[in-house]
Design a protein around this motif. Structure first.
Motif, mmCIF file in Angstrom:
data_model
loop_
_atom_site.group_PDB
_atom_site.id
_atom_site.type_symbol
_atom_site.label_atom_id
_atom_site.label_comp_id
_atom_site.label_asym_id
_atom_site.label_seq_id
_atom_site.Cartn_x
_atom_site.Cartn_y
_atom_site.Cartn_z
ATOM 1 N N GLY A 144 29.215 11.482 26.251
ATOM 2 C CA GLY A 144 29.445 12.905 27.197
ATOM 3 C C GLY A 144 28.317 12.782 28.137
ATOM 4 O O GLY A 144 28.146 13.970 29.066
ATOM 5 N N GLU A 145 27.161 11.827 28.070
ATOM 6 C CA GLU A 145 26.223 11.888 29.134
ATOM 7 C C GLU A 145 26.597 10.982 30.288
ATOM 8 O O GLU A 145 27.326 10.173 30.411
ATOM 9 C CB GLU A 145 24.871 11.367 28.501
ATOM 10 N N HIS A 146 25.928 11.490 31.493
ATOM 11 C CA HIS A 146 26.227 10.457 32.861
ATOM 12 C C HIS A 146 25.180 9.326 32.521
ATOM 13 O O HIS A 146 23.934 9.154 32.349
ATOM 14 C CB HIS A 146 25.633 11.287 33.772
ATOM 15 N N VAL A 147 25.996 8.295 32.804
ATOM 16 C CA VAL A 147 25.279 6.617 32.491
ATOM 17 C C VAL A 147 25.652 5.911 33.659
ATOM 18 O O VAL A 147 26.780 6.147 34.569
ATOM 19 C CB VAL A 147 25.514 6.325 31.171
ATOM 20 N N PHE B 261 21.668 2.572 31.802
ATOM 21 C CA PHE B 261 20.821 3.515 32.428
ATOM 22 C C PHE B 261 21.200 4.982 32.181
ATOM 23 O O PHE B 261 22.278 5.206 32.762
ATOM 24 C CB PHE B 261 20.557 3.333 34.118
ATOM 25 N N SER B 262 20.661 5.884 31.496
ATOM 26 C CA SER B 262 20.891 7.184 31.419
ATOM 27 C C SER B 262 20.318 7.974 32.300
ATOM 28 O O SER B 262 19.004 8.123 32.575
ATOM 29 C CB SER B 262 20.558 7.668 29.947
ATOM 30 N N PHE B 263 20.951 8.782 33.053
ATOM 31 C CA PHE B 263 20.507 9.813 34.105
ATOM 32 C C PHE B 263 19.587 10.940 33.423
ATOM 33 O O PHE B 263 19.007 11.430 34.157
ATOM 34 C CB PHE B 263 21.557 10.141 35.208
ATOM 35 N N ARG B 264 20.368 11.408 32.329
ATOM 36 C CA ARG B 264 19.560 12.497 31.709
ATOM 37 C C ARG B 264 18.102 12.004 31.055
ATOM 38 O O ARG B 264 17.197 12.920 31.452
ATOM 39 C CB ARG B 264 20.387 12.917 30.403
ATOM 40 N N LEU B 265 18.088 11.041 30.582
ATOM 41 C CA LEU B 265 16.697 10.540 30.248
ATOM 42 C C LEU B 265 15.871 9.729 31.056
ATOM 43 O O LEU B 265 14.671 9.509 31.015
ATOM 44 C CB LEU B 265 16.672 9.532 28.730
ATOM 45 N N ARG B 266 16.346 9.343 32.347
ATOM 46 C CA ARG B 266 15.845 8.635 33.257
ATOM 47 C C ARG B 266 15.271 7.308 32.811
ATOM 48 O O ARG B 266 14.088 6.966 33.060
ATOM 49 C CB ARG B 266 15.081 9.397 34.192
ATOM 50 N N ARG B 267 16.021 6.727 31.805
ATOM 51 C CA ARG B 267 15.293 5.606 31.403
ATOM 52 C C ARG B 267 16.434 4.856 30.861
ATOM 53 O O ARG B 267 17.776 4.973 30.742
ATOM 54 C CB ARG B 267 14.430 5.682 30.337
ATOM 55 N N ARG B 268 16.212 3.327 30.914
ATOM 56 C CA ARG B 268 17.143 2.169 30.390
ATOM 57 C C ARG B 268 17.233 2.388 28.958
ATOM 58 O O ARG B 268 16.337 2.464 28.262
ATOM 59 C CB ARG B 268 16.480 0.966 30.705
ATOM 60 N N ILE B 269 18.622 2.511 28.562
ATOM 61 C CA ILE B 269 18.826 2.580 27.016
ATOM 62 C C ILE B 269 19.311 1.453 26.283
ATOM 63 O O ILE B 269 19.419 1.321 24.971
ATOM 64 C CB ILE B 269 19.725 3.799 26.663
ATOM 65 N N PHE B 270 19.716 0.412 27.055
ATOM 66 C CA PHE B 270 20.213 -0.715 26.321
ATOM 67 C C PHE B 270 19.978 -2.056 27.419
ATOM 68 O O PHE B 270 20.282 -2.003 28.132
ATOM 69 C CB PHE B 270 21.750 -0.569 26.126
#
Length: 64
Positions: free
Chosen positions: A9-12, A55-64
């Motif tokens: 459900g998050e923008h990635v 890259f997650s836009f909500r967290l502004r970081r690379r997640i994987f």
């Protein structure tokens, strides 16, 4: 369940191993072995083995 499904459900932004970039929202309940990315224009299945990074836009970081 794959750890990436935690971001459902998050923008990635997903970059695959061939350099293609997909931007959209992780869609729920994918088949085993991948995720669906939903954008305003299409719905794309990206297999886990092809993902280079997410890259997650909500967290502004690379997640994987």
């Amino acid at each position: 369940m794959h750890p990436l499904m935690r971001y459902r459900g998050e923008h990635v932004e997903v970059r695959d191993h061939q350099g293609r970039v997909y931007r959209g929202v992780i869609d729920g309940d994918p088949p085993p072995g991948g995720i669906f990315i939903v954008s305003p224009f299409n719905r794309v299945f990206v297999p886990f083995f092809a993902i280079a990074f997410v890259f997650s836009f909500r967290l502004r970081r690379r997640i994987f």
